[in-house]
Design an enzyme around this catalytic site. Structure first.
Site, PDB file in Angstrom:
ATOM      1  N   CYS B  85       0.873  -1.274  -0.065  1.00 41.97           N
ATOM      2  CA  CYS B  85       0.028   0.125   0.122  1.00 41.97           C
ATOM      3  C   CYS B  85       0.963   1.320  -0.200  1.00 41.97           C
ATOM      4  O   CYS B  85       1.486   1.532  -0.981  1.00 41.97           O
ATOM      5  CB  CYS B  85      -1.071  -0.088   0.991  1.00 41.97           C
ATOM      6  N   HIS B 186      -3.614  -4.916  -0.046  1.00 39.13           N
ATOM      7  CA  HIS B 186      -3.132  -5.584   1.271  1.00 39.13           C
ATOM      8  C   HIS B 186      -3.585  -6.925   1.067  1.00 39.13           C
ATOM      9  O   HIS B 186      -4.521  -7.549   1.584  1.00 39.13           O
ATOM     10  CB  HIS B 186      -3.960  -5.191   2.368  1.00 39.13           C
ATOM     11  N   GLU B 188      -2.569  -9.264   3.481  1.00 42.01           N
ATOM     12  CA  GLU B 188      -2.921  -9.519   4.655  1.00 42.01           C
ATOM     13  C   GLU B 188      -4.564  -9.413   4.901  1.00 42.01           C
ATOM     14  O   GLU B 188      -4.901  -9.579   6.252  1.00 42.01           O
ATOM     15  CB  GLU B 188      -1.848  -8.976   5.758  1.00 42.01           C
TER      16      GLU B 188
END
Lengths: 272, 208
Positions: B85, B186, B188
């Site tokens: 990001c 992202h 995650e």
């Protein structure tokens, strides 16, 4: 193409998921982590946890919930309920929440949206608005709020605070616009008239808000059939749809909704 | 080749939450050190540079601890590097979001989305791979990943663009060059496919 998000909402009381969760295959349907995992596998694009007791004692319990969820479930989630101060927001974000939703605190301190979005970035500040169709003019005069947001003859929906208990005298559409201008990165828009009715989302309300603002809007309140989801995104122009009991009671699963939307040419993240 | 569990340094510069990144890495057997200390990062087998928030304050935080120089050096030294990001955006030269110079490892600027689009670009969107990189192994093209950002990286050198995404226009959603991998989305927060990227990254660090 950006897909429409399907978001289950979980009420948490004293660290336990409450309100009508009736899944048979879960070892512990009251465990927030277990529920988060379940919905992740079911195809949820995001989760919302609402701390319904929201006392200061409870906030510490909630922080633990947030920590455990963020360590084990790898999809975005929002935490709301009882968040009043910048410090509360910081604690939730540091515990692992991706976004924090603000509701009642904003009426006594509208600057909190601006301040928190400056501190933490708009992407993690959600303004939750509970709106109700005006049936008679309330005589509430909001304090600390500029006159331009007060309800007038053009107002169709009034904002309520404190879990929908307290009328604020504020125009919902103008307020949503103001929240976005102040830095809210997303609006969680609940129709109090439709909430729990399972008769569909309030399309007019949604449309009035989505027409006015350029941040994403989550539709909430009224889901009862799969077609309701489709109408919320197609007619209401919602960016995401939230539901609680229809998913908790297993009326249909998230993946069933997604399949239905996919077959209706609504862009979704395919998880089925 | 690293035999033991690799030590991965996550750059801590007060730019968003690091917990999910840490847990995702640990899930696949890495040891993780979250640090804002030069030496810790220089001692790591690989670097993860996450981030969310404003470009200017983040660059200022990095510069305060001279981490800008450290990151540039680590990249030059070919230490495996995963940017996420803002951790992708700060690799470019400048950002329309602020006035601070960014790291300048990638030639090009960070731009704001065309007016009229909803920003932030928030939610799940598809990534079309342009480069077949080991870190994207076992992930088909056009799968959904979770995005939340208002600006996008626009590298001058098209040959480093590893993935693209459509949002009103086509934008660069992943880059790879040397030992650097950076994504606008992202991993995650992108469910099992996102976790696959962490798994792959650790294999990459271990030299498999």
């Amino acid at each position: 193409m950006l897909t429409k998000r399907i978001i289950p909402c979980l009420d948490v009381d004293q660290g336990r998921v409450v309100k009508g969760v009736s899944f048979v295959n879960l070892r512990d349907a009251g465990d927030p982590v277990e529920m988060a995992r379940f919905y992740d596998l079911e195809g949820a694009d995001e989760l919302v946890f609402l701390d319904i007791t929201a006392s200061s004692d409870n906030r510490n319990i909630m922080k633990h919930v947030v920590k455990s969820v963020s360590e084990q479930v790898f999809i975005p989630f929002t935490v709301g309920g009882g968040i009043r101060k910048i410090q509360d927001i910081r604690e939730m974000l540091e515990s692992g929440a991706d976004k924090v939703s603000l509701n009642s605190a904003v009426f006594s301190n509208p600057d909190i949206i601006y301040e928190s979005s400056q501190f933490f970035g708009s992407q993690c500040i959600v303004s939750a608005i509970d709106a109700k169709k005006i049936t008679r003019y309330s005589n509430v005069v909001p304090q600390n709020i500029s006159k331009e947001y007060v309800i007038d003859s053009s107002t169709e929906w009034e904002v309520f605070s404190h879990g929908g208990r307290t009328p604020t005298g504020i125009d919902a559409v103008k307020w949503a616009k103001f929240m976005a201008e102040m830095g809210a990165g997303e609006i969680l828009l609940t129709s109090m008239d439709k909430d729990g009715q399972e008769s569909g989302y309030d399309i007019q309300l949604l449309r009035s808000v989505t027409n006015e603002i350029s941040v994403p809007v989550i539709a909430s309140g009224g889901a009862g059939s799969m077609e309701h989801f489709k109408k919320a995104v197609e007619l209401g122009q919602a960016d995401a749809v939230l539901a609680a009991s229809t998913f908790h009671f297993g009326t249909f699963s998230i993946n069933q909704v997604k399949k239905y939307l996919h077959d209706s040419d609504v862009p979704i993240r395919k998880t089925f | 080749m690293i035999k033991e569990k690799p030590l991965i340094g996550i750059v801590d510069y007060q730019a968003g939450n690091l917990r999910s990144v840490q847990k995702a890495l640990e899930k696949f057997g890495a040891r993780v050190l979250i640090s804002s200390e030069k030496q810790d990062l220089l001692n790591s087998d690989a670097i993860v540079f996450p981030g969310q928030g404003a470009c200017d304050s983040s660059m200022q935080n990095l510069k305060k601890k001279s981490l800008d120089e450290v990151l540039i050096r680590l990249i030059k030294d070919q230490v495996p590097f995963l940017g996420i990001c803002l951790g992708l955006q700060l690799l470019l030269e400048n950002s329309e979001e602020g006035i601070e110079d960014c790291l300048g490892v990638i030639h090009g600027n960070v731009k704001k989305f065309t007016p009229g689009l909803k920003v932030p670009h928030m939610g799940w969107n598809q990534v079309e791979w342009r480069i077949d990189h080991p870190v994207f192994k076992n992930i088909p093209t056009n799968q959904n990943f979770y995005f939340v950002h208002s600006y996008y990286a626009d590298p001058v050198d098209n040959s480093i663009v590893a993935g693209v995404t459509q949002y009103g226009q086509e934008f660069c959603s992943a880059v790879t060059f040397d030992n650097v991998i950076a994504t606008q989305f992202h991993p995650e927060k992108s469910g099992s496919l996102g976790l696959q990227i962490y798994d792959n990254f650790i294999q990459f660090v271990m030299g498999d």
